[in-house]
Design an enzyme around this catalytic site. Structure first.
Site, short mmCIF file in Angstrom:
data_model
loop_
_atom_site.label_atom_id
_atom_site.label_comp_id
_atom_site.label_asym_id
_atom_site.label_seq_id
_atom_site.Cartn_x
_atom_site.Cartn_y
_atom_site.Cartn_z
N ASP A 1 -38.22 -120.04 33.56
CA ASP A 1 -37.41 -118.54 33.27
C ASP A 1 -36.03 -118.81 33.74
OD1 ASP A 1 -38.46 -118.62 35.94
OD2 ASP A 1 -38.80 -116.22 35.65
N GLY B 1 -49.34 -116.22 43.37
CA GLY B 1 -48.86 -116.34 42.03
C GLY B 1 -48.98 -115.29 41.07
N SER C 1 -47.13 -112.49 41.43
CA SER C 1 -46.01 -111.39 41.52
C SER C 1 -46.31 -110.16 42.48
CB SER C 1 -45.66 -110.88 40.21
OG SER C 1 -44.86 -112.14 39.53
N SER C 2 -46.79 -110.51 43.62
CA SER C 2 -46.97 -109.25 44.39
C SER C 2 -45.51 -108.89 45.04
CB SER C 2 -47.89 -109.62 45.75
OG SER C 2 -47.48 -110.36 46.25
N ASP D 1 -40.97 -112.09 36.37
CA ASP D 1 -41.88 -111.04 37.01
C ASP D 1 -41.34 -109.59 36.69
OD1 ASP D 1 -42.87 -113.59 37.56
OD2 ASP D 1 -42.30 -113.47 39.67
N ASN E 1 -46.05 -118.64 50.44
CA ASN E 1 -44.98 -117.49 50.43
C ASN E 1 -43.65 -118.24 50.15
OD1 ASN E 1 -42.57 -116.06 51.62
ND2 ASN E 1 -44.23 -114.62 51.84
N LYS E 2 -43.15 -117.99 48.93
CA LYS E 2 -42.06 -118.54 48.40
C LYS E 2 -40.61 -118.47 49.26
CE LYS E 2 -44.47 -117.59 45.29
NZ LYS E 2 -45.88 -117.64 45.47
#
Ligand code: ADP
Ligand code: NG1
Length: 458
Positions: A51, A143, A145-146, A190, A233-234
């Site tokens: 994306d 993964g 999308s929280s 997301d 955690n991204k």
């Protein structure tokens, strides 16, 4: 598409989740909420890490979501609380500048991303005071999308509390942009699916302009989500932004090689558009122009004709400044091949052919192999889980979302679901006490859910 998110008048007492949240809100703040906002998480069926390169993706919303109960007041303060005690209370004055500490991505900063996005959109000097109680059912850092569901929920809350109105598309674009304040340079999948989802259908999400098209999934198959129980955690790590940067650099190298003005291009899709090439031709171009050995900064700067300082300021993000090596060939190969798989997945769904399930399964398997080997965004536990899912009867299985932990999504023919769930439970969850304790919320069938909405007492 210019429609705003639904404002659903409902009897709160008829909805157990909202009733419980209302009761908790009253206990916390000593008053009743005036509205509720809900934003779902998502599972991406195919189209991973493309994306932000400008390519279409194919997610569906899941039932799990973030819900906030909200009251509006003249306290001049935004108060945030969470039903999960792990997420601490926070308050900020409406007259203060909203500061987001990306070096310390606590939960309230994600919420403040959404607040800031709406404030900037309407150039509001002063936001209205509000008290919010947040509750989430999406497993965090897995993964699904929280984080984006939280940002979308807060964007919706802030819009409603300040008596503003926006379309779903505008909200999706604003929330995609403002979530980047937390530091991750995501692409917008997301937030788009969180607002544009509709119950019963997956969506092809295209960017620039943002559009969501229904994708009818084949009858006779279901999608099962399984969490490998490794969290990533991204915003607190640099894995994600390293990939964004590698794609950005690959874009410039390909543009330069084809005599384009490389400073004008940031996304791999832009190079394809400019060259009017097919994805197959782009894959051939990658083979011709890029080498599989990692690139050093020096080599990149030399090819692009830029200084090391320009490289750092124009191409690197804050958390990738120390990066020395860049795998441009592998990342570009993944992106162009994954973009082609999304197109094929959509055409197979549209065709309704008898062998659809088999074909879609193969595309999912190829996607996982590419994520694992070329994009290197899997992890041993996730690979093991995908393997188990395939051995347990899935037609296709792949990591979903950013990866480096989190969930797999598997396509399973309807008549095999029960035996599949049992086999995965036995092989991945029950053999490990920590996983066994998380099994209920970690292994479940998911149907395409609806998008973000407001709920008001009727
Ligand atoms: P994901 O892959 O789920 O989007 P991220 O690692 O990007 O995961 O973001 C996870 C972060 O989002 C959590 O560390 C937390 O700060 C925030 N978050 C997720 N769920 C909740 C929740 N229910 N309440 C508050 N914050 C949440
Ligand atoms: P998750 O899995 O929610 O962290 C991230 C990005 C997406 C997309 C996927 C990989 C954010 C908010 N989300 O999703 O845009 O790039 O990874 O396909 O950065």
């Amino acid at each position: 598409m210019a429609t705003p998110p639904p404002r659903i008048k409902t009897a709160i007492r008829a909805n157990a989740r909202l009733t419980n949240l209302k009761t908790a809100f009253e206990a916390k703040y000593g008053e009743s909420p005036v509205f509720f906002a809900c934003a779902p998480g998502r599972v991406n069926l195919i189209g991973e890490h493309i994306d932000y390169c400008g390519y279409s993706v194919l997610p569906m919303a899941i039932e799990q979501s973030i819900v906030a109960a909200v009251s509006v007041n003249s306290s001049g303060t935004i108060r945030l609380a969470n039903t999960n005690p792990q997420f601490k209370d926070y308050k900020v004055s409406c007259s203060e500048d909203i500061a987001i500490d990306r070096d310390n991505p606590k939960w309230h900063y994600y919420f403040l991303c959404g607040v800031k996005g709406i404030q900037e959109t309407f150039e509001m000097d002063r936001l209205v005071g509000m008290s919010c109680l947040v509750e989430g059912t999406i497993p965090p850092s897995s993964g699904l999308s929280s984080s984006s569901a939280l940002v979308c929920c807060s964007g919706l809350v802030t819009m409603e509390a300040n008596k503003k109105s926006l379309s779903k598309v505008a909200l999706a674009e604003i929330c995609a942009k403002c979530e980047r304040y937390i530091g991750t340079e995501g692409g917008g999948m997301d937030q788009s699916i969180s607002f544009l989802a509709e119950e019963g259908t997956a969506k092809l999400i295209e960017f620039q302009p943002l559009r969501a098209t229904d994708v009818k999934l084949p009858d006779g198959a279901v999608f099962v989500i399984s969490n490998c129980c490794v969290e990533m955690n991204k915003a607190a790590s640099s894995h994600f932004n390293i990939r964004v940067v590698e794609c950005r650099v690959a874009t410039k190298m390909l543009a330069k090689a084809r005599g384009l003005e490389s400073s004008m291009f940031l996304k791999l899709a832009q190079v394809q558009t400019e060259l009017k090439a097919s994805l197959e031709e782009m894959l051939a171009l990658v083979d011709e122009v890029l080498h599989p050995e990692p690139y050093s900064r020096e080599e990149i700067c030399k090819v692009l004709g830029i200084t090391s300082e320009q490289f750092s300021t124009d191409l690197l993000s804050a958390n990738t400044q120390n990066l020395m090596h860049f795998k441009l060939y592998q990342r570009a190969k993944h992106v162009y091949s994954e973009a082609a798989r999304v197109q094929r997945f959509k055409s197979v769904c549209d065709s309704g052919a008898g062998d659809s399930i088999q074909l879609l399964g193969e595309l999912m398997n190829q996607s996982h192999a590419s994520c694992r080997d070329l994009y290197e965004c899997s992890c041993p536990e996730l690979d093991q889980l995908v393997d188990i899912c395939l051995k347990s009867g899935a037609v296709g299985s792949r990591l979903t979302g950013a990866g480096w932990g989190g969930c797999a999504v598997s396509m399973v023919s309807s008549e095999k679901v029960e035996s599949f769930l049992k086999a995965v439970r036995d092989a991945y969850y029950l053999c490990d006490p920590r996983r066994a304790a998380m099994e209920k919320q970690s292994l479940f069938v998911s149907k395409p859910g609806g998008g973000a909405a407001l709920f008001i007492e009727e």
